[in-house]
Scaffold this active site. Sequence first.
Site, PDB file in Angstrom:
ATOM      1  N   ARG A 129     -12.859   9.925  57.132  1.00 19.91           N
ATOM      2  CA  ARG A 129     -12.110  10.797  58.045  1.00 19.91           C
ATOM      3  C   ARG A 129     -12.841  10.965  59.362  1.00 19.91           C
ATOM      4  O   ARG A 129     -12.348  11.669  60.247  1.00 19.91           O
ATOM      5  CB  ARG A 129     -11.947  12.155  57.408  1.00 19.91           C
ATOM      6  CG  ARG A 129     -10.509  12.506  56.982  1.00 19.91           C
ATOM      7  CD  ARG A 129     -10.607  13.841  56.339  1.00 19.91           C
ATOM      8  NE  ARG A 129      -9.427  14.588  56.122  1.00 19.91           N
ATOM      9  CZ  ARG A 129      -8.750  14.624  54.976  1.00 19.91           C
ATOM     10  NH1 ARG A 129      -9.047  13.821  53.991  1.00 19.91           N
ATOM     11  NH2 ARG A 129      -7.752  15.466  54.840  1.00 19.91           N
ATOM     12  N   ARG A 150       5.298  21.660  50.829  1.00 14.81           N
ATOM     13  CA  ARG A 150       4.685  20.948  49.701  1.00 14.81           C
ATOM     14  C   ARG A 150       4.328  21.911  48.567  1.00 14.81           C
ATOM     15  O   ARG A 150       3.832  23.000  48.799  1.00 14.81           O
ATOM     16  CB  ARG A 150       3.420  20.231  50.182  1.00 14.81           C
ATOM     17  CG  ARG A 150       2.559  19.696  49.045  1.00 14.81           C
ATOM     18  CD  ARG A 150       1.627  18.638  49.489  1.00 14.81           C
ATOM     19  NE  ARG A 150       0.580  19.114  50.372  1.00 14.81           N
ATOM     20  CZ  ARG A 150      -0.329  18.311  50.916  1.00 14.81           C
ATOM     21  NH1 ARG A 150      -0.279  17.008  50.697  1.00 14.81           N
ATOM     22  NH2 ARG A 150      -1.257  18.797  51.699  1.00 14.81           N
ATOM     23  N   LYS A 156       0.046   9.981  51.978  1.00 14.79           N
ATOM     24  CA  LYS A 156      -0.989   9.084  51.449  1.00 14.79           C
ATOM     25  C   LYS A 156      -1.221   9.318  49.949  1.00 14.79           C
ATOM     26  O   LYS A 156      -1.312   8.374  49.187  1.00 14.79           O
ATOM     27  CB  LYS A 156      -2.335   9.301  52.185  1.00 14.79           C
ATOM     28  CG  LYS A 156      -2.262   9.097  53.683  1.00 14.79           C
ATOM     29  CD  LYS A 156      -3.638   9.236  54.332  1.00 14.79           C
ATOM     30  CE  LYS A 156      -4.289  10.600  54.178  1.00 14.79           C
ATOM     31  NZ  LYS A 156      -3.550  11.713  54.819  1.00 14.79           N
ATOM     32  N   ARG A 181      -0.921  24.628  47.785  1.00 18.01           N
ATOM     33  CA  ARG A 181      -2.348  24.478  48.103  1.00 18.01           C
ATOM     34  C   ARG A 181      -2.762  25.577  49.069  1.00 18.01           C
ATOM     35  O   ARG A 181      -1.998  25.942  49.952  1.00 18.01           O
ATOM     36  CB  ARG A 181      -2.586  23.120  48.768  1.00 18.01           C
ATOM     37  CG  ARG A 181      -2.902  22.036  47.774  1.00 18.01           C
ATOM     38  CD  ARG A 181      -2.972  20.685  48.412  1.00 18.01           C
ATOM     39  NE  ARG A 181      -3.835  20.605  49.586  1.00 18.01           N
ATOM     40  CZ  ARG A 181      -4.185  19.469  50.168  1.00 18.01           C
ATOM     41  NH1 ARG A 181      -3.752  18.326  49.676  1.00 18.01           N
ATOM     42  NH2 ARG A 181      -4.951  19.461  51.222  1.00 18.01           N
ATOM     43  N   ARG A 216      -6.049  21.658  60.459  1.00 20.32           N
ATOM     44  CA  ARG A 216      -6.159  20.313  59.874  1.00 20.32           C
ATOM     45  C   ARG A 216      -5.588  19.262  60.810  1.00 20.32           C
ATOM     46  O   ARG A 216      -6.149  18.165  60.929  1.00 20.32           O
ATOM     47  CB  ARG A 216      -5.438  20.280  58.521  1.00 20.32           C
ATOM     48  CG  ARG A 216      -6.213  21.057  57.455  1.00 20.32           C
ATOM     49  CD  ARG A 216      -5.348  21.439  56.280  1.00 20.32           C
ATOM     50  NE  ARG A 216      -4.893  20.287  55.527  1.00 20.32           N
ATOM     51  CZ  ARG A 216      -3.806  20.288  54.754  1.00 20.32           C
ATOM     52  NH1 ARG A 216      -3.052  21.379  54.662  1.00 20.32           N
ATOM     53  NH2 ARG A 216      -3.469  19.220  54.100  1.00 20.32           N
TER      54      ARG A 216
END
Length: 209
Positions: free
Chosen positions: A89, A123, A14, A156, A167
């Site tokens: 969310r 990532r 996203k 991150r 998550r």
Amino acid sequence: MRRIIFLGPPGAGKGTQAVELAKARGLLHLSTGDLLRAAVQAKTPLGVEADRYMREGALVPDDLVIRMIAERLRSPDAQHGFLFDGFPRTIAQADALAKITPVDHVLFFEIPEQALMERLTQRRVCPVCGTVYNLTTNPPKRHGICDREGATLVQRNDDHPDAVRTRLKAYADKTRPLLEYYGSRGQLRSIDATGSPAEVAERIRAAIP
Ligand code: AMP
């Protein structure tokens, strides 16, 4: 004037797509994750509170996120359209947003769950410009260095396996019900979020002409 929501699990792409689409369409890109991370870095009262949840991969309480967004939407640069990435969310957040403004499109990033753990743990991000890389599928030209800024890429602190599991569970429990919420209102469109960023961008262009 376009008001768009990108909906989907963490790691679906996203953020990467939002940066491109917002630039192409002149929309304000509003990532609650980015706004919260900036608050954490600046050590504002909101940031100090949010940090406790974010580290573990839990959602930040609705009232904090809703207040932050309501304030952001009042500023002049939000009056020409916006693109939400990572918000709403929860159903409570969607209800709160509906009281502030209507939305035109809700785009769901559809991706098999197995792909997400791999995308998230691979990532790396540029701490200066926020560009997102993937060590396997979208590596920088020089190992560990941002192509644009020359800065050393970082991971991150919620992209390690424990936080990622939390998550994904938060997504399944709290966010996935939004598919039904927006679906029943006839606002939901889905795109296939597998493949390269360029392939996904093309599908988004076709879904939101
Ligand atoms: P993201 O960058 O979208 O993956 O968000 C990173 C983290 O910020 C999440 O795991 C949550 O802890 C927090 N967060 C971001 N957006 C929201 C939201 N809309 N509601 C609650 N927590 C959020």
